[in-house]
Design a protein around this motif. Structure first.
Motif, PDB file in Angstrom:
ATOM      1  N   LEU A 250      -9.986  -0.669 -23.447  1.00 24.98           N
ATOM      2  CA  LEU A 250      -8.957  -1.669 -23.157  1.00 24.98           C
ATOM      3  C   LEU A 250      -9.443  -2.745 -22.192  1.00 24.98           C
ATOM      4  O   LEU A 250      -9.238  -3.936 -22.423  1.00 24.98           O
ATOM      5  N   ASP A 251     -10.091  -2.337 -21.107  1.00 19.93           N
ATOM      6  CA  ASP A 251     -10.568  -3.306 -20.114  1.00 19.93           C
ATOM      7  C   ASP A 251     -12.057  -3.619 -20.250  1.00 19.93           C
ATOM      8  O   ASP A 251     -12.618  -4.343 -19.430  1.00 19.93           O
ATOM      9  N   THR A 252     -12.673  -3.055 -21.275  1.00 16.89           N
ATOM     10  CA  THR A 252     -14.102  -3.314 -21.531  1.00 16.89           C
ATOM     11  C   THR A 252     -14.272  -3.606 -23.016  1.00 16.89           C
ATOM     12  O   THR A 252     -14.887  -2.817 -23.736  1.00 16.89           O
ATOM     13  N   PRO A 253     -13.718  -4.700 -23.498  1.00 20.72           N
ATOM     14  CA  PRO A 253     -13.738  -4.991 -24.942  1.00 20.72           C
ATOM     15  C   PRO A 253     -15.132  -4.862 -25.543  1.00 20.72           C
ATOM     16  O   PRO A 253     -16.095  -5.437 -25.044  1.00 20.72           O
ATOM     17  N   GLY A 254     -15.215  -4.071 -26.592  1.00 17.59           N
ATOM     18  CA  GLY A 254     -16.495  -3.867 -27.263  1.00 17.59           C
ATOM     19  C   GLY A 254     -17.401  -2.863 -26.603  1.00 17.59           C
ATOM     20  O   GLY A 254     -18.510  -2.612 -27.098  1.00 17.59           O
ATOM     21  N   TYR A 255     -16.954  -2.268 -25.505  1.00 21.04           N
ATOM     22  CA  TYR A 255     -17.815  -1.309 -24.812  1.00 21.04           C
ATOM     23  C   TYR A 255     -17.002  -0.106 -24.321  1.00 21.04           C
ATOM     24  O   TYR A 255     -16.875   0.141 -23.132  1.00 21.04           O
ATOM     25  N   PRO A 256     -16.427   0.674 -25.262  1.00 20.08           N
ATOM     26  CA  PRO A 256     -15.774   1.923 -24.864  1.00 20.08           C
ATOM     27  C   PRO A 256     -16.822   2.970 -24.519  1.00 20.08           C
ATOM     28  O   PRO A 256     -18.013   2.791 -24.813  1.00 20.08           O
TER      29      PRO A 256
ATOM     30  N   GLN B 266     -23.096   7.396 -27.496  1.00 19.37           N
ATOM     31  CA  GLN B 266     -23.946   7.265 -28.672  1.00 19.37           C
ATOM     32  C   GLN B 266     -25.379   6.926 -28.266  1.00 19.37           C
ATOM     33  O   GLN B 266     -26.345   7.448 -28.840  1.00 19.37           O
ATOM     34  N   GLN B 267     -25.509   6.084 -27.254  1.00 23.23           N
ATOM     35  CA  GLN B 267     -26.846   5.713 -26.793  1.00 23.23           C
ATOM     36  C   GLN B 267     -27.611   6.905 -26.242  1.00 23.23           C
ATOM     37  O   GLN B 267     -28.832   6.997 -26.401  1.00 23.23           O
ATOM     38  N   VAL B 268     -26.912   7.830 -25.605  1.00 27.14           N
ATOM     39  CA  VAL B 268     -27.567   9.043 -25.109  1.00 27.14           C
ATOM     40  C   VAL B 268     -28.139   9.843 -26.277  1.00 27.14           C
ATOM     41  O   VAL B 268     -29.296  10.274 -26.250  1.00 27.14           O
ATOM     42  N   PHE B 269     -27.325  10.052 -27.314  1.00 25.49           N
ATOM     43  CA  PHE B 269     -27.801  10.812 -28.477  1.00 25.49           C
ATOM     44  C   PHE B 269     -28.974  10.105 -29.149  1.00 25.49           C
ATOM     45  O   PHE B 269     -29.953  10.746 -29.551  1.00 25.49           O
ATOM     46  N   ASP B 270     -28.878   8.781 -29.257  1.00 29.20           N
ATOM     47  CA  ASP B 270     -29.968   8.022 -29.887  1.00 29.20           C
ATOM     48  C   ASP B 270     -31.246   8.142 -29.067  1.00 29.20           C
ATOM     49  O   ASP B 270     -32.344   8.329 -29.620  1.00 29.20           O
ATOM     50  N   HIS B 271     -31.123   8.034 -27.741  1.00 30.20           N
ATOM     51  CA  HIS B 271     -32.285   8.122 -26.866  1.00 30.20           C
ATOM     52  C   HIS B 271     -32.956   9.486 -26.975  1.00 30.20           C
ATOM     53  O   HIS B 271     -34.198   9.587 -26.891  1.00 30.20           O
TER      54      HIS B 271
ATOM     55  N   VAL C 170     -17.594   8.366 -34.330  1.00 33.10           N
ATOM     56  CA  VAL C 170     -16.548   7.507 -34.879  1.00 33.10           C
ATOM     57  C   VAL C 170     -15.431   7.448 -33.853  1.00 33.10           C
ATOM     58  O   VAL C 170     -14.818   8.463 -33.527  1.00 33.10           O
ATOM     59  N   ASN C 171     -15.178   6.272 -33.318  1.00 27.80           N
ATOM     60  CA  ASN C 171     -14.142   6.093 -32.300  1.00 27.80           C
ATOM     61  C   ASN C 171     -12.858   5.616 -32.965  1.00 27.80           C
ATOM     62  O   ASN C 171     -12.764   4.485 -33.429  1.00 27.80           O
TER      63      ASN C 171
ATOM     64  N   PRO D 203     -11.232   2.603 -17.256  1.00 30.33           N
ATOM     65  CA  PRO D 203     -12.605   2.514 -16.752  1.00 30.33           C
ATOM     66  C   PRO D 203     -13.129   1.087 -16.732  1.00 30.33           C
ATOM     67  O   PRO D 203     -12.827   0.286 -17.628  1.00 30.33           O
ATOM     68  N   SER D 204     -13.918   0.782 -15.720  1.00 32.13           N
ATOM     69  CA  SER D 204     -14.721  -0.435 -15.717  1.00 32.13           C
ATOM     70  C   SER D 204     -15.943  -0.161 -16.590  1.00 32.13           C
ATOM     71  O   SER D 204     -16.090   0.936 -17.145  1.00 32.13           O
ATOM     72  N   ALA D 205     -16.840  -1.134 -16.704  1.00 32.98           N
ATOM     73  CA  ALA D 205     -18.071  -0.901 -17.477  1.00 32.98           C
ATOM     74  C   ALA D 205     -18.839   0.275 -16.900  1.00 32.98           C
ATOM     75  O   ALA D 205     -19.372   1.120 -17.642  1.00 32.98           O
ATOM     76  N   ALA D 206     -18.889   0.360 -15.564  1.00 34.02           N
ATOM     77  CA  ALA D 206     -19.563   1.501 -14.933  1.00 34.02           C
ATOM     78  C   ALA D 206     -18.822   2.796 -15.250  1.00 34.02           C
ATOM     79  O   ALA D 206     -19.442   3.855 -15.443  1.00 34.02           O
ATOM     80  N   GLY D 207     -17.492   2.714 -15.318  1.00 39.17           N
ATOM     81  CA  GLY D 207     -16.698   3.882 -15.666  1.00 39.17           C
ATOM     82  C   GLY D 207     -16.915   4.321 -17.097  1.00 39.17           C
ATOM     83  O   GLY D 207     -16.907   5.527 -17.391  1.00 39.17           O
ATOM     84  N   GLU D 208     -17.109   3.366 -17.996  1.00 43.35           N
ATOM     85  CA  GLU D 208     -17.406   3.725 -19.387  1.00 43.35           C
ATOM     86  C   GLU D 208     -18.741   4.454 -19.473  1.00 43.35           C
ATOM     87  O   GLU D 208     -18.880   5.435 -20.211  1.00 43.35           O
TER      88      GLU D 208
END
Length: 200
Positions: A25-31, A37-42, A50-51, A173-178
């Protein structure tokens, strides 16, 4: 809200059902599902998240969207799902209708994805709730998980001492919270992903 994309058969599909804490909600495009997902990819783990989340809703609460968690389950959960996460919701109110809605939602998940691991995560306590007691909601979620043989996670203290990771509304959450939630969920789900892949 994301839709289910075609993924390779050997990829672990994780479907997340949630409210505004997952919709970004407060981080459009970055839930939080993005850093998870980036952790799993790394780590080279073939998992796809799927969100499926809509602000203001819950198991019984419909909010302005006019839908509930069970409506999202009907839209996105299929037999292809390996892990289904239900996260929330403080939009709900404890009581008989809520308890019934939780049980029917979990039953629906298991009907649509009988082989999936089901993970029920309760709502975290944030300053925006102004001391509202979430214990009734958490107890009902825990009981529903036990009844269904699902995993229950009490997230009520996830932001205790970490309110700096919330945006100015004291709730989302903020971006850091996400990033923080993404790491939390990646840590929570990684053992299930590895078990599905039969890797240690």
């Amino acid at each position: 809200m994301s839709t289910v994309a075609a993924v390779p058969a050997d990829t672990v599909q994780i479907v997340v059902i949630g409210d505004s804490l997952t919709s970004g909600l407060d981080t459009p495009g970055y839930p939080w599902t993005t850093p998870a997902q980036q952790v799993f990819d790394h780590e080279g783990l073939p998992a796809h998240i799927v969100n499926s989340s809509v602000s203001g809703i819950g198991y019984a609460a419909t909010g302005s969207a006019g839908m509930t968690f069970s409506d999202l389950v009907r839209q996105v959960v299929t037999a292809r799902a390996d892990i289904v996460v239900l996260f929330g919701s403080d939009n709900d109110s404890a009581g008989g209708p809520f308890t019934s809605a939780v049980e029917s939602t979990v039953d629906l998940v298991q009907q649509r994805a009988p082989k999936a691991d089901v993970v029920i995560v309760g709502p975290p306590v944030t300053p925006a709730q102004h001391g509202e007691d979430l214990s009734g909601i958490i107890t009902a979620l825990q009981q529903a998980a036990t009844r269904a043989g699902a995993t229950f996670v009490d997230a009520s203290n996830w932001f205790t001492g970490h309110t700096d990771l919330l945006s100015s509304d004291g709730e989302h959450p903020s971006a850091a919270g996400e990033n923080y939630l993404g790491q939390k969920f990646a840590t929570l789900l990684e053992p299930l992903v590895r078990a599905r892949l039969h890797v240690s």
